[in-house]
Scaffold this motif. Structure first.
Motif, PDB file in Angstrom:
ATOM      1  N   LEU A  42       2.109  25.085 -23.647  1.00  9.72           N
ATOM      2  CA  LEU A  42       1.721  24.537 -22.344  1.00  9.72           C
ATOM      3  C   LEU A  42       0.243  24.727 -22.027  1.00  9.72           C
ATOM      4  N   GLY A  43      -0.546  25.149 -22.969  1.00 10.14           N
ATOM      5  CA  GLY A  43      -1.953  25.380 -22.667  1.00 10.14           C
ATOM      6  C   GLY A  43      -2.836  25.111 -23.860  1.00 10.14           C
ATOM      7  N   ARG A  44      -4.024  25.697 -23.815  1.00 10.18           N
ATOM      8  CA  ARG A  44      -4.987  25.530 -24.881  1.00 10.18           C
ATOM      9  C   ARG A  44      -4.536  26.269 -26.130  1.00 10.18           C
ATOM     10  N   ASN A  45      -4.655  25.615 -27.256  1.00 13.22           N
ATOM     11  CA  ASN A  45      -4.383  26.281 -28.516  1.00 13.22           C
ATOM     12  C   ASN A  45      -5.512  27.244 -28.833  1.00 13.22           C
ATOM     13  N   VAL A  46      -5.209  28.269 -29.593  1.00  9.32           N
ATOM     14  CA  VAL A  46      -6.150  29.359 -29.818  1.00  9.32           C
ATOM     15  C   VAL A  46      -6.720  29.256 -31.224  1.00  9.32           C
ATOM     16  N   PHE A  47      -8.036  29.270 -31.311  1.00  7.93           N
ATOM     17  CA  PHE A  47      -8.738  29.190 -32.593  1.00  7.93           C
ATOM     18  C   PHE A  47      -8.624  30.514 -33.336  1.00  7.93           C
ATOM     19  N   LEU A  48      -8.167  30.458 -34.601  1.00 15.44           N
ATOM     20  CA  LEU A  48      -7.953  31.666 -35.399  1.00 15.44           C
ATOM     21  C   LEU A  48      -8.885  31.763 -36.598  1.00 15.44           C
ATOM     22  N   GLY A  49      -9.723  30.758 -36.826  1.00 15.87           N
ATOM     23  CA  GLY A  49     -10.668  30.798 -37.934  1.00 15.87           C
ATOM     24  C   GLY A  49     -10.729  29.474 -38.667  1.00 15.87           C
ATOM     25  N   GLU A  50     -11.761  29.310 -39.499  1.00 19.22           N
ATOM     26  CA  GLU A  50     -11.933  28.053 -40.210  1.00 19.22           C
ATOM     27  C   GLU A  50     -12.683  28.275 -41.516  1.00 19.22           C
ATOM     28  N   VAL A  51     -12.626  27.250 -42.356  1.00 19.41           N
ATOM     29  CA  VAL A  51     -13.367  27.206 -43.612  1.00 19.41           C
ATOM     30  C   VAL A  51     -13.956  25.810 -43.724  1.00 19.41           C
ATOM     31  N   GLU A  52     -15.226  25.710 -44.127  1.00 20.81           N
ATOM     32  CA  GLU A  52     -15.857  24.414 -44.355  1.00 20.81           C
ATOM     33  C   GLU A  52     -16.309  24.324 -45.804  1.00 20.81           C
ATOM     34  N   VAL A  53     -15.946  23.220 -46.451  1.00 18.66           N
ATOM     35  CA  VAL A  53     -16.230  23.035 -47.874  1.00 18.66           C
ATOM     36  C   VAL A  53     -17.034  21.747 -48.053  1.00 18.66           C
ATOM     37  N   PRO A  54     -18.336  21.833 -48.377  1.00 20.69           N
ATOM     38  CA  PRO A  54     -19.114  20.625 -48.685  1.00 20.69           C
ATOM     39  C   PRO A  54     -18.611  20.004 -49.992  1.00 20.69           C
ATOM     40  N   LEU A  55     -18.049  18.826 -49.918  1.00 20.74           N
ATOM     41  CA  LEU A  55     -17.418  18.226 -51.093  1.00 20.74           C
ATOM     42  C   LEU A  55     -18.432  17.698 -52.100  1.00 20.74           C
ATOM     43  N   CYS A  56     -19.697  17.597 -51.704  1.00 17.75           N
ATOM     44  CA  CYS A  56     -20.707  17.162 -52.667  1.00 17.75           C
ATOM     45  C   CYS A  56     -20.909  18.218 -53.749  1.00 17.75           C
ATOM     46  N   HIS A  57     -20.569  19.478 -53.465  1.00 14.83           N
ATOM     47  CA  HIS A  57     -20.735  20.561 -54.427  1.00 14.83           C
ATOM     48  C   HIS A  57     -19.415  20.970 -55.087  1.00 14.83           C
ATOM     49  N   TRP A  58     -18.350  20.274 -54.806  1.00 15.58           N
ATOM     50  CA  TRP A  58     -17.044  20.722 -55.283  1.00 15.58           C
ATOM     51  C   TRP A  58     -16.850  20.370 -56.757  1.00 15.58           C
ATOM     52  N   ASP A  59     -16.275  21.301 -57.509  1.00 12.67           N
ATOM     53  CA  ASP A  59     -15.934  21.083 -58.903  1.00 12.67           C
ATOM     54  C   ASP A  59     -14.529  20.486 -58.963  1.00 12.67           C
ATOM     55  N   TRP A  60     -14.452  19.175 -59.225  1.00 13.50           N
ATOM     56  CA  TRP A  60     -13.170  18.477 -59.151  1.00 13.50           C
ATOM     57  C   TRP A  60     -12.270  18.768 -60.344  1.00 13.50           C
ATOM     58  N   THR A  61     -12.806  19.479 -61.342  1.00 16.11           N
ATOM     59  CA  THR A  61     -11.941  19.908 -62.441  1.00 16.11           C
ATOM     60  C   THR A  61     -11.121  21.129 -62.051  1.00 16.11           C
ATOM     61  N   CYS A  62     -11.496  21.769 -60.953  1.00 16.47           N
ATOM     62  CA  CYS A  62     -10.773  22.948 -60.475  1.00 16.47           C
ATOM     63  C   CYS A  62      -9.641  22.487 -59.552  1.00 16.47           C
ATOM     64  N   THR A  63      -8.412  22.609 -60.019  1.00 14.90           N
ATOM     65  CA  THR A  63      -7.246  22.192 -59.233  1.00 14.90           C
ATOM     66  C   THR A  63      -6.338  23.366 -58.890  1.00 14.90           C
ATOM     67  N   GLN A  64      -6.743  24.582 -59.263  1.00 14.00           N
ATOM     68  CA  GLN A  64      -5.933  25.759 -58.985  1.00 14.00           C
ATOM     69  C   GLN A  64      -6.098  26.192 -57.530  1.00 14.00           C
ATOM     70  N   PRO A  65      -5.091  26.836 -56.957  1.00 11.88           N
ATOM     71  CA  PRO A  65      -5.217  27.333 -55.580  1.00 11.88           C
ATOM     72  C   PRO A  65      -6.339  28.372 -55.473  1.00 11.88           C
ATOM     73  N   LEU A  66      -7.123  28.255 -54.410  1.00 13.80           N
ATOM     74  CA  LEU A  66      -8.236  29.164 -54.172  1.00 13.80           C
ATOM     75  C   LEU A  66      -8.076  29.841 -52.815  1.00 13.80           C
ATOM     76  N   TRP A  67      -8.516  31.072 -52.749  1.00 15.92           N
ATOM     77  CA  TRP A  67      -8.522  31.811 -51.489  1.00 15.92           C
ATOM     78  C   TRP A  67      -9.925  31.756 -50.891  1.00 15.92           C
ATOM     79  N   GLN A  68      -9.994  31.577 -49.574  1.00 22.83           N
ATOM     80  CA  GLN A  68     -11.263  31.707 -48.857  1.00 22.83           C
ATOM     81  C   GLN A  68     -11.016  32.459 -47.568  1.00 22.83           C
ATOM     82  N   ASP A  69     -11.953  33.319 -47.230  1.00 17.47           N
ATOM     83  CA  ASP A  69     -11.858  34.079 -45.985  1.00 17.47           C
ATOM     84  C   ASP A  69     -12.093  33.154 -44.797  1.00 17.47           C
TER      85      ASP A  69
END
Length: 529
Positions: A323-350
């Motif tokens: 019934l109210g505002r949702n609460v922000f718990l954190g985020e991750v931003e990934v610039p896709l211009c630098h992404w290695d598309w051969t990497c398809t394994q799950p990755l952890w990010q803080d």
């Protein structure tokens, strides 16, 4: 008789006081709209002479059809209203109008139980309002904005508008009806233990940000620091070349912050920035009462790889508040211009806090793809062309980043400096509603000698059109970057190394197209008109 009357009321004992308050606000708004409509119908009855047209415009046909389908003449709103008033009358020992119930004008004796309940409700509201700062006051119209009170179910679009007026972003809500089928593209399955454990130590991989803050903060104005961000998120990216689809698999989160007292109901939301429209938004389902949610859901984006490289993937974790505002718990931003598309394994990010970014600190507003060529005089034979010609083939732009986010109307204007006259200026057509416009426009300038190219500068400025307003987003300057032209110091000879390399390559390779993609700079030195 009395028993029959009591049976006609709804049992609303399962509702909390806060939910009852919101329902009453909606009913009050419904009552206002009914009065307005009655006034409109009254005017129509006085002015409209055609009975058939009057029946259509007044809505009488709808009332007649409704009476055929429903035996009870009382509407659902009236029934809920009567049930609410019945409960209030029974508990307070008095009766009053609907507006009095809202405004608290009825003087009521407070029992110990009722005072404790109201005190508890007030404490809950105080904590709720203090959870996330917003400049909009919580007025009656804000509370009911976006609620569909004309039928019992809520569509996904209505749910998406539910928290407008509560949050700094209208999209920070969640569809509790689980009706966000466009965003949810996978079935809920048990997690694969092997995939969950894979690459669990890669938290720092691809963690670099394009800017010195969050790109998402450009489009948001709320305070995101009310809950201390902690925990991490596991995801994987796969691009299907045949389908031209990006698959974002959100696996799980670990150790997310508590949004309420020892509780969080987290979900994950994604955008391909700078597009912050509803088309770019995807969401997982909510996992209730857990700090370690497991999703294993795939969010899909239909997009070509060339376009994808200009985007930044934003994954944010939110606590869903009914019934109210949702609460922000954190985020991750990934610039896709630098992404290695051969990497398809799950990755952890803080998970990271949302660091506010000053728009003036952004060095680039996207990229421009173009080809440039110089044809010396007489190069085509028979003395043609009579003078040297400069061709600038402006192909397209990618990832245009406006202050508001989302698609924009844009065009490009060019000058060959030092001639900055109106006659020297050329421009493309306006491409509407696009983050990556395809201009496909060739600009031709003649009257050049090869020696003039060392003294000249091709300036291409990207403009945004918003109604009658126009503003410069940034541009590029192709020149030798010598800082002077024909012996005079000029401010516009400020080309970067990449721009200088393109210009010199064109001079050294006449009659050949030089292809390049350059960033749209915002740090161009201002020149006098």
């Amino acid at each position: 008789m009395e028993g029959h009357k009591a049976d006609s009321f709804l049992d609303l004992s399962h509702l909390t006081e806060q939910e009852k308050s919101v329902i009453l606000q909606v009913l009050d708004r419904d009552s206002e709209l009914r009065r307005c409509d009655e006034g409109r119908v009254s005017i129509l009855q006085q002015t409209e002479t055609d009975p058939v047209r009057l029946r259509s415009l007044s809505g009488k046909w709808f009332s007649e059809e409704r009476s055929k389908r429903h035996c009870s003449p009382k509407s659902g709103c009236d029934l809920v209203h009567a049930s609410m008033r019945h409960r209030r009358t029974k508990s307070r020992g008095t009766d009053g109008s609907l507006s009095e119930l809202f405004n608290g004008e009825i003087a009521t004796p407070h029992s110990d139980n009722s005072s404790k309940a109201e005190s508890k409700l007030k404490d809950k509201e105080d904590k709720h309002e203090g959870n996330q700062e917003n400049t909009k006051p919580r007025t009656k119209s804000n509370l009911i904005q976006g609620l569909d009170y004309t039928n019992g179910s809520t569509s996904s679009k209505d749910c998406e508008r539910r928290s407008t007026g509560y949050s700094e972003e209208a999209e920070d809500d969640f569809d509790y009806c689980n009706g966000d089928t466009d965003s949810l593209s996978s079935s809920l399955t048990e997690p694969d233990p092997a995939s969950v454990k894979t690459s669990s130590s890669n938290s720092s991989l691809y963690s670099g940000y394009t800017f010195g803050g969050s790109m998402m903060s450009l489009f948001s104005s709320g305070d995101f620091g009310m809950v201390e961000v902690r925990g991490r998120i596991q995801f994987s990216l796969v691009y299907e070349n045949q389908k031209e689809e990006l698959h974002i698999k959100v696996h799980r989160c670990e150790d997310v912050a508590a949004a309420r007292k020892n509780r969080s109901d987290p979900y994950v939301k994604t955008y391909l920035l700078p597009d912050k429209s509803s088309h770019s938004k995807k969401k997982t389902s909510v996992r209730k009462k857990t700090f370690n949610p497991v999703y294993d859901q795939t969010l899909r984006y239909k997009m070509k790889m060339g376009e994808l490289r200009s985007r930044t993937l934003n994954l944010s974790v939110w606590h869903a508040e009914p019934l109210g505002r949702n609460v922000f718990l954190g985020e991750v931003e990934v610039p896709l211009c630098h992404w290695d598309w051969t990497c398809t394994q799950p990755l952890w990010q803080d998970l990271q806090p949302r660091v506010h970014l000053n728009p003036d600190s952004i060095s680039s507003r996207g990229t421009v793809t173009l080809s440039i060529k110089f044809v010396p005089n007489g190069a085509e034979g028979c003395g043609l062309p009579l003078t040297g010609e400069l061709y600038i083939w402006l192909r397209e732009a990618h990832g245009l980043l406006s202050n508001k986010g989302g698609a924009i109307d844009s065009y490009v204007r060019s000058y060959i400096l030092p001639d900055a006259s109106r006659q020297s200026g050329q421009k493309t057509r306006v491409i509407k509603n696009s983050i990556s416009p395809n201009f496909n426009h060739t600009m031709v300038y003649d009257g050049f000698h090869t020696s003039d190219l060392r003294e000249a500068c091709a300036e291409l400025m990207v403009w945004q059109r918003d109604g009658l307003k126009r503003q410069v987003m940034g541009g590029i300057r192709l020149s030798c970057g010598a800082g002077q032209s024909y012996g005079e110091a000029v401010c516009w000879m400020d080309s970067t190394e990449q721009e200088v390399a393109v210009w010199n390559s064109m001079i050294e390779n006449p009659n050949q197209w030089i292809d390049t993609t350059l960033p749209i700079r915002t740090n161009l030195t201002l020149r006098s008109e």
